[in-house]
Enzyme design. Structure first.
Site, PDB file in Angstrom:
ATOM      1  N   THR A 133      54.598  69.668   5.304  1.00  0.00           N
ATOM      2  CA  THR A 133      55.258  68.931   6.392  1.00  0.00           C
ATOM      3  C   THR A 133      54.855  67.456   6.353  1.00  0.00           C
ATOM      4  O   THR A 133      55.674  66.563   6.599  1.00  0.00           O
ATOM      5  CB  THR A 133      54.860  69.551   7.746  1.00  0.00           C
ATOM      6  OG1 THR A 133      55.304  70.900   7.768  1.00  0.00           O
ATOM      7  CG2 THR A 133      55.480  68.783   8.906  1.00  0.00           C
ATOM      8  N   HIS A 139      56.885  65.642   3.894  1.00  0.00           N
ATOM      9  CA  HIS A 139      58.226  65.336   4.419  1.00  0.00           C
ATOM     10  C   HIS A 139      58.175  64.074   5.287  1.00  0.00           C
ATOM     11  O   HIS A 139      59.056  63.227   5.226  1.00  0.00           O
ATOM     12  CB  HIS A 139      58.762  66.501   5.267  1.00  0.00           C
ATOM     13  CG  HIS A 139      59.083  67.727   4.477  1.00  0.00           C
ATOM     14  ND1 HIS A 139      60.022  67.748   3.481  1.00  0.00           N
ATOM     15  CD2 HIS A 139      58.581  68.991   4.532  1.00  0.00           C
ATOM     16  CE1 HIS A 139      60.099  68.972   2.961  1.00  0.00           C
ATOM     17  NE2 HIS A 139      59.238  69.737   3.585  1.00  0.00           N
TER      18      HIS A 139
END
Lengths: 354, 354, 354, 354
Positions: free
Chosen positions: A45, A48
């Site tokens: 994450t 990202h």
């Protein structure tokens, strides 16, 4: 400490990258604690967010310190906190849940409808300090290396996925050997799985899969389905743990599943899956499929304690690099290039590395 | 009777249609019984065979008497049969299973790897007589109307689907109001479901859905998701019973499901599902999905007995027409035109109709 | 071979003891196979028969060859047998079930209402040959030592008991370290249990418990409850596997169980339990209790194959003695005196011992 | 209102009986709400307190206002409360749980190790006002009669017990037809049970059992086991719901259970059970037994809302008397004499009675 400042890795603007910023040390609310972060590990994450992909653009509001996998010492507690004290060595569950939605009130707060995520919806742990609600605190054995303690959070995702069914004596396939897939392999071995198949296209990861306990690391470009059917008397695996999010791996996984098998899916396809063979994958097979989101709060953490604390799964081979927080750019690059599995950052200096 | 002939509806050649043929009365094997068929009901599968669609072409070997939903009287028993006798009024489980594959040996014979299906892989019941293995026999109350007794087989599919989870107090959505969807609505009502939503595009079927107990029959071309969220406090249904096999209904169903919900899928998409939103439908939702094939042998039949025999679900509104066997072409046309829900055929004359 | 005779250990008359008799070699029925017994292990049930206790008196009809744990080679097959052939190396499930009672028809044939047990209700395997129904045959790896292959049957009782719940990460207590309790300890270790507590009064058995994987072998005359609460942070064990049948051990076990814990009971109290504290043991604790009878047919056998065949549990330390069949009296005495855990007998000469 | 007084039924001293006392209106804490009590129903626990039996003597610290089944309007909220507001019509879960023990953190707070019970461990609702934590509040439909809303709490015990397994199509036995047993009968009917057997010795209660849906109300002094076996084809009931706490009823219940059956136990034996036949009741039967404590928080309340709010179970026949609070002594006497099933008291005047 209130009123002072600290260093933190911040998504400063709505653009790729991140900066080491100076920001105020958070002030814990009545029901929160302030943690001095000793180690933090980097999640997919976080990549990202760093790359600023469409998901990140739609969710994150810069400027924001990010990061959510952490371990550290409590240095201040809010006035209402009774379950933790200054000096406790803790990790944190990163889903901050509402407590009153249907899911929260029926033992399913991991899918709370009003969840806030640390390092996504509120300031994260790529910093010297972080404030978190006391109910999210998890107490660690003081002797646990901080990077291992931090990595319990993503390891928990693998625990939730793998222990959604009883793996003892089962033939298991893990599709996708990123860090969480590798964790899942270790958990399957510890839980008494019989044969453990693992697929990926990266030879380094397949080698790590073997280290973690895979009996059959398989290149997903080969005829995986045939190999698995051959090794299981034509039956297929009892359990599929889907960790890749890739449509072709998902298809391969379901085709390798035996009639009546069980599937846990943690991998998130980037888009809708084209050509999903629902009739053959699920209906005719009489399969059961379970979607995994987060960690069961806190069943998963207790299981994690037994697995990691009890040395039933050794996470250390998966955390391949240890760097001071200020070298975060090196860390992100190592992960983006696939040279690192998981990287630990240390806001107050590297400690307990192996 | 051995050596004599009978009339049977036969797929005579590899082409659409069927004929009323004269064929030998079957001779039961040592472990089989011979049944004088009193009523048989027509399944969607029979329509596929009648129309001679690609699935039928790939599976059926003409000439073959087809049909598999039946009730009748035993008129002869094989020498090894100890569990049935001449005169018993019986129905039949239509999956003839091997008994030694992994699935059969672990209580999952409904997904036997070597299954033979009556009326598909071996001669069926659109005839005056049929031979079936004694282990497949189900004893009926002698007072049950033969058409109801025959319809227990497809009703069992609905039972397996609907009772795969506990429906008491649950909000339930049934997508697709063909005969089995309608059965499922009746079962959900009998099992104490709270609100029962049902979708279809056929107004007549939606009206039947209401008769069977749907509290919210909904045209699937309307905004079904919004209607369901409104009626459930924004939560969505606890349970989805997918009976349509249509990609858009499947998508609508999953979008109407609450976080942590349960899905039973019986509907068979004709092809792979394009654009299946696995991440949102299953993973983020923490959903559990169960594929339904056949009937649990014989758990489902016991449940069916309690529901149908105990008058908890009235199947009669679903069996809309009663015809002698020789009018089979009328029967197929009624079903193909959507004018009938389910049609009963009587090889020895109509009896017990309502 | 039909018409010839063989040697067998027979309960000849309604009195204690047994004799080595000459009896006809059984003739397999149409659906049976004849097995040349290579090894047989002695069960507690066989001791009851040998001693001729009240249970044995009420159940067994002399003269009868007894014994039921076996492995051997098929030497003849009945005309209807298609799933086994001469030369196959097999063991046998010892419950011969009816196949048509409610339990058999719903996947619970281990509690068949019309069960016949090999060596109790029909001739057993303490002999050179035995005939058993082909459906009861379990195929072994030809390289497995015969005594291990025979011991899979009692090991299966432990598998059924231990794997009735997911043991991974759980703290487990096994009360009673007879052979089946010892097996259960090994299974708990293989299935990823966390701490494994084991109680008995026999120091030799507690030592074997440690060998099999118990982390805390405890003398049941000590304060077991306190020791367990201390080692589990005051919580108690997650799972109790009751193997003793002793009222005091049962009481101790339940008092050591955490709130919300799971109990599998295989141990059979000789009489009703006086003073069972139902309110505190089950109701207030919110406990779940499962009664274990036999082996799940054949789920347990597949699990056993993975555990024993996959070397996840080493049964060899539990089979402490290997003797030719004719020394059966020595074997029974060793077990009655507690000097042996489990004894293997060899009708055609000792082979494969360790 | 703070600083003012109110009337409350108080256990004033450590002796039998109770008085109507004048006590301060409670002041809600930061996370509590103050409720103006409109109706309260009397529990068996309240009778124990009134009679001052050994359990009450060991647990309650006079002086204490008792009572815990309630419904009323919120008239004041603590400063931290965000999930309720003045004017809300609410009931209350009476277990005040710690939130941090193992049970609370794993979705099992109904067996919290540090539970406080309203009206037992802290002031109760036999009064004009009560303060309760906001997390314990349950919002009701404003049109629900207050006595029904109050009775949801004990009804929830029956829901937890009855819906611990899927009752649809099952034959069920409820042993003990006190108010909670009667509730359970209604739930079993609503959940699609097949035959519902109910036992008691009180003819009036058996008549109420029939009203609630029992198909076979049985005097427990008759041969209940034989009657049940006859009505179930010799099989026994699938599910036993034990509500009596009487050793003989427990024994009768287990003997009436089929092999492989399920048992939920809510009834609390006053002492240890003498002569519990563990081997035959649980082990040989392969039974599963579940102990029920309190209500699942808050799964049970959602189920209760669907059953009571949806009029699937009509509780009104069970609440037989409606009295103003000051007539509490009459109320207790009615219940102690067995003339009332459940009595509702109204601190601010009777309303909504039927």
């Amino acid at each position: 400490m209130n009123g002072e400042t600290m260093r933190g890795v911040q998504k400063a603007t709505a653009a790729p990258g991140a900066v080491l910023a100076t920001v105020p040390i958070p002030i814990p609310a009545r029901d929160e604690v302030l943690i001095r972060v000793r180690a933090t590990t980097i999640c997919g994450t976080d990549l990202h967010i760093y790359k600023w992909d469409p998901w990140a653009q739609s969710r994150l509001k810069p400027p924001m310190v990010f990061g959510h996998e952490l371990a550290g010492d409590i240095v201040q507690v809010g006035v209402d906190v009774t379950t933790a004290k200054v000096g406790d060595f803790v990790s944190a569950e990163t889903h901050i849940v509402c407590g009153y939605c249907y899911q929260c009130r029926t033992g399913a707060s991991h899918i709370c409808r009003n969840v806030e995520i640390i390092g996504v919806d509120r300031p994260g742990c790529f910093a010297e300090y972080i404030a978190v609600p006391a109910v999210n605190i998890w107490h660690n054995d003081p002797t646990m290396p901080p990077a291992l303690a931090a990595a319990q959070e993503p390891f928990g995702n693998a625990v939730h996925t793998a222990l959604a069914t009883n793996l003892a004596t089962r033939n298991v396939l893990v599709t996708g050997c990123g860090p969480i897939g590798l964790f899942a392999i270790g958990i399957a071995r510890a839980a008494g799985a019989n044969q453990i198949f693992a697929t990926d296209i990266n030879p380094k990861r397949l080698e790590m899969a073997r280290t973690m306990g895979a009996t059959h690391p398989l290149d997903s470009r080969d005829d995986v389905v045939r190999a698995i059917l051959n090794a299981t008397g034509g039956e297929g695996v009892d359990v599929l743990l889907e960790m890749s999010g890739h449509p072709s791996a998902i298809d391969q996984g379901f085709r390798s599943l035996r009639y009546g098998g069980f599937v846990s899916i943690l991998g998130l396809p980037a888009n809708v899956v084209p050509e999903f063979d629902l009739a053959n994958h699920i209906v005719f097979k009489g399969a059961t499929v379970y979607g995994v989101s987060g960690r069961k709060m806190f069943e998963t953490w207790y299981q994690t304690r037994a697995l990691v604390g009890g040395n039933k799964v050794d996470l250390r081979p998966i955390i391949t690099h240890h760097l001071p927080l200020e070298e975060f750019e090196t860390a992100f690059e190592l992960m983006l290039k696939g040279e690192a599995a998981k990287v630990a950052l240390y806001p107050h200096g590297v400690e307990g590395a192996w």
